[in-house]
Design an enzyme around this catalytic site. Structure first.
Site, PDB file in Angstrom:
ATOM      1  N   ASP A 406      80.654  68.864  25.934  1.00 37.12           N
ATOM      2  CA  ASP A 406      79.867  68.078  24.975  1.00 37.12           C
ATOM      3  C   ASP A 406      80.344  68.405  23.557  1.00 37.12           C
ATOM      4  O   ASP A 406      81.121  69.352  23.361  1.00 37.12           O
ATOM      5  CB  ASP A 406      78.387  68.480  25.156  1.00 37.12           C
ATOM      6  CG  ASP A 406      77.427  67.641  24.334  1.00 37.12           C
ATOM      7  OD1 ASP A 406      77.786  66.517  23.935  1.00 37.12           O
ATOM      8  OD2 ASP A 406      76.290  68.127  24.088  1.00 37.12           O
ATOM      9  N   GLU A 409      83.775  65.814  19.725  1.00 36.88           N
ATOM     10  CA  GLU A 409      84.378  64.725  18.908  1.00 36.88           C
ATOM     11  C   GLU A 409      85.371  65.272  17.880  1.00 36.88           C
ATOM     12  O   GLU A 409      86.330  64.556  17.586  1.00 36.88           O
ATOM     13  CB  GLU A 409      83.266  63.933  18.218  1.00 36.88           C
ATOM     14  CG  GLU A 409      82.414  63.117  19.162  1.00 36.88           C
ATOM     15  CD  GLU A 409      81.524  63.967  20.075  1.00 36.88           C
ATOM     16  OE1 GLU A 409      81.079  65.029  19.631  1.00 36.88           O
ATOM     17  OE2 GLU A 409      81.312  63.564  21.222  1.00 36.88           O
ATOM     18  N   ASP A 480      74.424  59.884  24.063  1.00 33.19           N
ATOM     19  CA  ASP A 480      72.982  59.830  23.843  1.00 33.19           C
ATOM     20  C   ASP A 480      72.432  58.420  23.685  1.00 33.19           C
ATOM     21  O   ASP A 480      72.150  57.958  22.580  1.00 33.19           O
ATOM     22  CB  ASP A 480      72.619  60.685  22.623  1.00 33.19           C
ATOM     23  CG  ASP A 480      73.012  62.132  22.833  1.00 33.19           C
ATOM     24  OD1 ASP A 480      73.292  62.507  23.995  1.00 33.19           O
ATOM     25  OD2 ASP A 480      73.055  62.884  21.852  1.00 33.19           O
TER      26      ASP A 480
END
Ligand code: MIG
Length: 749
Positions: A406, A409, A480
């Site tokens: 997670d 990015e 999300d």
């Protein structure tokens, strides 16, 4: 314009005053086009494509009045004296080509003023320097063209007239249709034309913008803030051909472990061992088949990766072993941010070996994420990836079966990282601006390769951020989302385009991550989720809990019915992964992929297919109990009632809460397992073949579902011929694995 082409070579170098255009033929349907900047001799290394993909191909070059024309058996490319490039199919029919500046101006036919440009955020935004390094192309679109692909983007299936950015983004606001970017950058687009199709993969990791006919319906533009203009042009008769070529270049998903296709339960977070054990008990009590529980960030000590919080998980190995006996696997989350804390071995070792990003002056680059002050591993370097891979020993030793990446990015609590933070591209210093979009890609590669070295099993890695080609290493989820009907609706085009962009193993958080779900929304979400490849219910801290038994008996009964259906259909899903390996085709498919010449499928957002035999038309509107279903030409069977329906039009299907309209194509053979609570050895005991009227041929694949023995021939491949009158003939085309204990044939009448 001077060009060099040697007979027998697959390369044509065309020199202009200020640059060189290099055409490299990869195969008869794919040509790489590279604009080399002054001084550059060869194209830059690709992060997405590994190994040499070039196949020996016959090509021919012809001098024409206005320039030159390159021919393969499937493509023709012209390069004109002024540098413009045109693309044609094998017949010489024009597909698309460059428009020079000014040939078509703004959408009202007027030039934009400097002020307007600044407002729109184009040239005006960038410094003079940046504008100089920018790359752009403008290429024609025909009126009937539809555009698909682009990885994980919001909005509808057909991307025509929309604009998107490639810049991996963690924006906590609810994903609206007008979001320009989410967590993933896959700069690949496909254009379906009235005749034929083509694809373009712009292999550039810098921030880029695709304006797909929004500025002007007659063209699309691609604009990157840096890097080079380096793209692959692919042609084919259909989208399927283009997907085959694109995944041939960037890679395909290796066979997954069978259990990973089962049902997963997650929550941010199951806080302690007691909660996890109770969850597994409840799965049994409520008869919910389930293979996996995900542990979110709270299993760690102070969010330090590769550690356990011993207060809440005192004996992880015992817990995981006990759960294993109940058929339950554990996946743990691992974020990239390493807590800045002396005495914490991952931090200390990384500092000593200079494995973290720096500010360029040799100082560690520190930002804030879950552990507080944290540093960022420099995944672009092989040495760092190997080191990171080895860290997973600490988790595997405890019995963990998969890793969930997670925040890669990379995200931070203080907005985007500055452009100039120093990240390496292998051993060459680069910067965040260039490496941002491949950070998640390289983290996934590190994790995949690390697991592969530590264990015989097929690595199971899930990632949020990625670039083209990450599908070789990781499964993805769409991040999300929220418990909103609009997000359930959007999940279909989102997953379909991801699948067509190489990411055939993907899912959305079933029930929605943020906000509070209702029973009706959750039930309808399971009816979509059970047909998507990654089938995981996940929800955020502070939201209404989302486990299947918390919404009353009726909801539980329906949810159980769909999770069971998923377990019955597991061999079908597995076969589709086998097919993906061979062809690159996704598992979940928009109808346009199967019926591209039927215009009614071009903008169909609320139906999809699983493989080519099962059509799913879920209800994605609150309160709806009827569904308008489009059935393409051919004969179909209602999965529930077995009623025969002629396709080629719209029908109104009954869809009370417990029905997700499902249709099976005539002649289909659906392989099924008996319902079970989780995947284990007993999977080989029995196979059921549900045979539908009509003629057809189906291939079924079987292996141990766990390791790489299939690569050494330990698998079975069956060819099943449906005669159309209720009989099937089953031949073993390859025998290398144990046979099923029993095969039951159910003929649908
Ligand atoms: O800042 O780990 O998308 O699935 O539960 C939020 C906590 C960090 C974002 C992920 C989500 C996960 C959550 N994470």
């Amino acid at each position: 314009m001077i060009y060099h082409f040697e007979e027998g070579s697959q390369e044509c170098r065309i020199e202009f005053r200020d640059r060189t255009i290099l055409l490299t033929v990869i195969n008869e349907a794919v040509c790489r086009v590279t604009a080399l900047n002054r001084g550059e001799q060869k194209p830059q290394r690709s992060a997405a494509i590994e190994g040499d993909k070039q196949k020996q191909t016959a090509i021919r070059i012809q001098k024409e009045e206005t320039g030159i024309r390159l021919f393969t058996d499937k493509i023709q490319i012209t390069v004109e004296e002024d540098g413009r490039i045109g693309f044609f199919d094998r017949e010489g029919r024009f597909l698309t080509g460059y428009l020079s500046e000014g040939e078509e101006s703004g959408s009202c036919g007027e030039e934009l003023t400097e002020q307007q440009k600044a407002f729109i955020g184009r040239e005006g935004h960038e410094t003079a320097d940046a504008a100089e390094n920018a790359v752009s192309v403008k290429m024609t679109l025909d009126e009937a063209d539809c555009i698909y692909g682009l990885g994980d983007k919001t909005g509808v299936l057909n991307k025509r007239e929309y604009e998107y950015e490639m810049w991996n983004t963690d924006n906590p606001a609810p994903h609206e249709d007008n979001f320009k970017a989410l967590y993933k950058s896959v700069p690949f687009m496909m254009v379906l034309k009235e005749q034929g199709a083509y694809g373009l993969f712009f292999d550039n990791t810098e921030k880029s913008v695709f304006n797909l006919g929004k500025e002007n319906t007659k063209y699309f533009t691609y604009h990157a803030v840096g890097g080079s203009l380096d793209y692959y042009f692919m042609t084919g008769d259909d989208l399927a051909d283009i997907i085959g070529e694109y995944t041939g270049l960037t890679g395909r998903i290796p066979m997954p472990m069978l259990w990973t296709l089962g049902y997963h339960q997650s929550r941010w977070s199951y806080m302690n061992e007691g909660e996890v054990r109770e969850l597994a008990e409840n799965m049994k009590k409520y008869e919910i088949p389930c293979d996996c529980i995900h542990l979110d960030i709270d299993y760690m000590e102070q969010y330090k990766v590769f550690t356990w919080n011993r207060d809440s998980f005192s004996e992880p190995e015992r817990m995981i072993e006990d759960l294993g006996r109940q058929g339950m696997k554990i996946v743990t989350i691992v974020d990239p941010g390493v807590k800045k804390e002396e005495g914490y071995s991952v931090f200390d070792e990384g500092v000593e070996k200079k494995y973290f990003a720096t500010d360029g002056q040799g100082n560690l680059y520190v930002n804030e994420v879950w552990p507080g002050d944290a540093v960022y591993p420099d995944f672009g370097r092989t040495e760092v990836r190997e080191w990171w891979g080895r860290q997973h020993k600490a988790l595997l030793e405890k019995g963990v079966s998969g890793i969930w990446n997670d925040m890669n990015e990379p995200a931070s609590f203080n907005g985007p990282l500055p452009d100039d933070v120093v990240f390496y591209d292998e051993e060459t210093p680069s910067c965040h601006k260039t490496m941002h979009n491949v950070y998640g890609h390289y983290m996934s590669k590190a994790t995949y390769e690390g697991l592969q070295k530590l264990d015989d099993r097929r690595p199971f890695v899930i990632t949020r951020a990625c670039y083209s080609g990450t599908q070789k290493y990781a499964v993805v989820w769409t991040g999300d989302n929220n418990s909103l009907w609009t997000h359930l609706r959007m999940a279909i085009p989102q997953l379909c385009n991801l699948g067509m962009s190489g990411f055939a193993f993907a899912g959305t958080d079933v029930g929605g991550f943020g906000s509070d779900v209702t029973s009706e929304l959750l039930v309808r979400w399971y009816q979509v989720g059970c047909f998507s490849t990654l089938f995981r219910n996940h929800s955020a801290m502070g939201t209404r809990r989302q486990e299947p038994w918390l919404f009353g008996d009726e909801s539980l009964r329906i949810i159980r019915k769909y999770i069971r259906l998923r377990y019955e259909l597991l061999p079908y899903f597995y076969d589709l992964f086998y097919e993906h390996q061979k062809t690159g085709l996704p598992v979940m498919r928009p109808l346009v992929l199967e019926y591209s010449r039927d215009k009614n499928t071009h903008n169909l957002n609320d139906e999809f297919m699983v493989g080519s035999n099962l059509l799913v038309s879920p209800v994605v509107e609150q309160g709806q109990v009827k569904k308008l279903v489009y059935l393409p030409e051919g004969t179909w069977y209602d999965y529930w009632t077995k009623e025969r329906i002629e396709g080629g039009g719209w029908i109104v299907a009954d869809a009370p809460l417990d029905i997700c309209p499902l249709y099976v194509k005539a002649g289909a053979v659906l392989p099924k397992y008996p319902v079970r609570s989780h995947i284990d050895e007993s999977k080989d005991e029995k196979l059921i073949l549900e045979v539908y009227p009509g003629e057809g041929t189906y291939y079924h694949y079987q292996d141990n579902g766990t390791d790489f023995a299939y690569e050494k021939g330990e698998y079975n491949l069956y060819r099943i011929v449906n005669s159309g009158n209720g009989d099937v003939k089953m031949e073993t085309e390859h025998q290398g694995y144990r046979e099923y204990g029993e095969i039951e044939i159910i003929s649908v009448k």
